[in-house]
Design a protein around this motif. Structure first.
Motif, mmCIF file in Angstrom:
data_model
loop_
_atom_site.group_PDB
_atom_site.id
_atom_site.type_symbol
_atom_site.label_atom_id
_atom_site.label_comp_id
_atom_site.label_asym_id
_atom_site.label_seq_id
_atom_site.Cartn_x
_atom_site.Cartn_y
_atom_site.Cartn_z
ATOM 1 N N ASN A 173 0.820 -1.194 0.000
ATOM 2 C CA ASN A 173 0.000 0.000 0.000
ATOM 3 C C ASN A 173 0.865 1.259 0.000
ATOM 4 O OD1 ASN A 173 -2.323 1.493 -0.036
ATOM 5 N ND2 ASN A 173 -2.750 1.229 2.142
ATOM 6 N N GLN A 175 3.783 1.545 -1.343
ATOM 7 C CA GLN A 175 4.329 1.667 -2.698
ATOM 8 C C GLN A 175 3.315 2.334 -3.626
ATOM 9 O OE1 GLN A 175 7.332 1.155 -2.735
ATOM 10 N NE2 GLN A 175 8.001 0.725 -4.784
ATOM 11 N N LEU A 176 2.027 2.002 -3.475
ATOM 12 C CA LEU A 176 0.970 2.582 -4.291
ATOM 13 C C LEU A 176 0.823 4.072 -3.992
ATOM 14 C CD1 LEU A 176 -1.314 2.144 -6.338
ATOM 15 C CD2 LEU A 176 -2.817 1.672 -4.386
ATOM 16 N N VAL A 177 0.899 4.431 -2.717
ATOM 17 C CA VAL A 177 0.800 5.838 -2.329
ATOM 18 C C VAL A 177 1.980 6.629 -2.900
ATOM 19 C CG1 VAL A 177 0.861 7.427 -0.360
ATOM 20 C CG2 VAL A 177 -0.571 5.378 -0.268
ATOM 21 N N LYS A 178 3.184 6.063 -2.810
ATOM 22 C CA LYS A 178 4.364 6.719 -3.375
ATOM 23 C C LYS A 178 4.204 6.922 -4.871
ATOM 24 C CE LYS A 178 8.179 5.244 -0.415
ATOM 25 N NZ LYS A 178 9.405 4.437 -0.386
ATOM 26 N N HIS A 179 3.710 5.909 -5.552
ATOM 27 C CA HIS A 179 3.545 5.973 -7.008
ATOM 28 C C HIS A 179 2.509 7.038 -7.386
ATOM 29 C CE1 HIS A 179 3.695 4.634 -11.129
ATOM 30 N NE2 HIS A 179 2.381 4.504 -11.131
ATOM 31 N N LYS A 180 1.379 7.072 -6.698
ATOM 32 C CA LYS A 180 0.328 8.060 -6.988
ATOM 33 C C LYS A 180 0.807 9.474 -6.662
ATOM 34 C CE LYS A 180 -2.973 5.458 -8.481
ATOM 35 N NZ LYS A 180 -3.412 5.545 -9.855
ATOM 36 N N THR A 181 1.540 9.616 -5.568
ATOM 37 C CA THR A 181 2.081 10.925 -5.202
ATOM 38 C C THR A 181 3.066 11.417 -6.250
ATOM 39 O OG1 THR A 181 1.835 10.378 -2.860
ATOM 40 C CG2 THR A 181 3.295 12.214 -3.398
ATOM 41 N N GLN A 225 3.129 10.566 -9.368
ATOM 42 C CA GLN A 225 2.358 10.891 -10.568
ATOM 43 C C GLN A 225 1.721 12.267 -10.457
ATOM 44 O OE1 GLN A 225 -0.408 7.621 -10.957
ATOM 45 N NE2 GLN A 225 0.754 6.764 -12.678
ATOM 46 N N LEU A 226 1.165 12.588 -9.296
ATOM 47 C CA LEU A 226 0.537 13.893 -9.085
ATOM 48 C C LEU A 226 1.572 15.013 -9.153
ATOM 49 C CD1 LEU A 226 -1.975 15.565 -8.424
ATOM 50 C CD2 LEU A 226 -1.448 15.205 -5.999
ATOM 51 N N GLN A 245 12.407 10.592 -10.804
ATOM 52 C CA GLN A 245 11.671 9.514 -11.469
ATOM 53 C C GLN A 245 12.593 8.357 -11.838
ATOM 54 O OE1 GLN A 245 9.792 11.750 -14.646
ATOM 55 N NE2 GLN A 245 7.799 11.416 -13.693
#
Length: 146
Positions: free
Chosen positions: A2, A4-10, A12-13, A135
């Motif tokens: 979870n 990792q998903l938050v890091k990825h979405k952050t 991306q934003l 990135q």
């Protein structure tokens, strides 16, 4: 997982916001350059103390800088490496002092909007170029972790 998903979405934003800001900065540079080259004082007040050859120097300088920015941006887009934009960002920030020096040497008042433009462009280039480093490290860490 979870986290990792938050890091990825952050990431991306942040990428989206920085990318939009950078593109706005480049478009604004183009508009400012065209408006200034046309002789308008809508953005920069170049007509107060400028006369003779000095009248066109700042306008022409801005056109050359705009062409340089687009050239570097096209190179970075072609090579898919945006790190050189960090050097361009530092150059824009350096121009803040250089244009003040130019005004002092020529004993003319330089519109403060040049400094604001150079600051905005410098920070935008640094963020956009720096984002490519973040990135690439994130993608490297992500691929090593899987």
């Amino acid at each position: 997982m979870n986290t990792q998903l938050v890091k990825h979405k952050t990431l991306q934003l942040i990428t989206l916001i920085v990318s939009i800001n950078f593109n706005i900065a480049v478009v604004f540079l183009l508009i400012a350059s065209v408006v200034s080259a046309a002789g308008s004082t809508a953005i920069f007040d170049n007509n107060v103390d400028l006369y003779g050859a000095l009248a066109s120097n700042l306008r022409l300088m801005l056109v050359y800088l705009t062409l340089s920015q687009f050239s570097v941006y096209c190179f970075c887009s072609y090579s898919q490496n945006y790190r050189p934009l960090m050097a361009v960002g530092l150059f824009w920030l350096t121009l803040m002092g250089a244009i003040d020096f130019y005004g002092m040497v020529n004993q003319i008042a330089i519109d403060v909007n040049y400094n604001w433009l150079f600051l905005y462009l410098g920070v935008s280039n640094l963020l956009y170029g720096g984002l490519s480093i973040v990135q690439s490290r994130y993608l490297r860490e992500d691929s090593n972790g899987q």
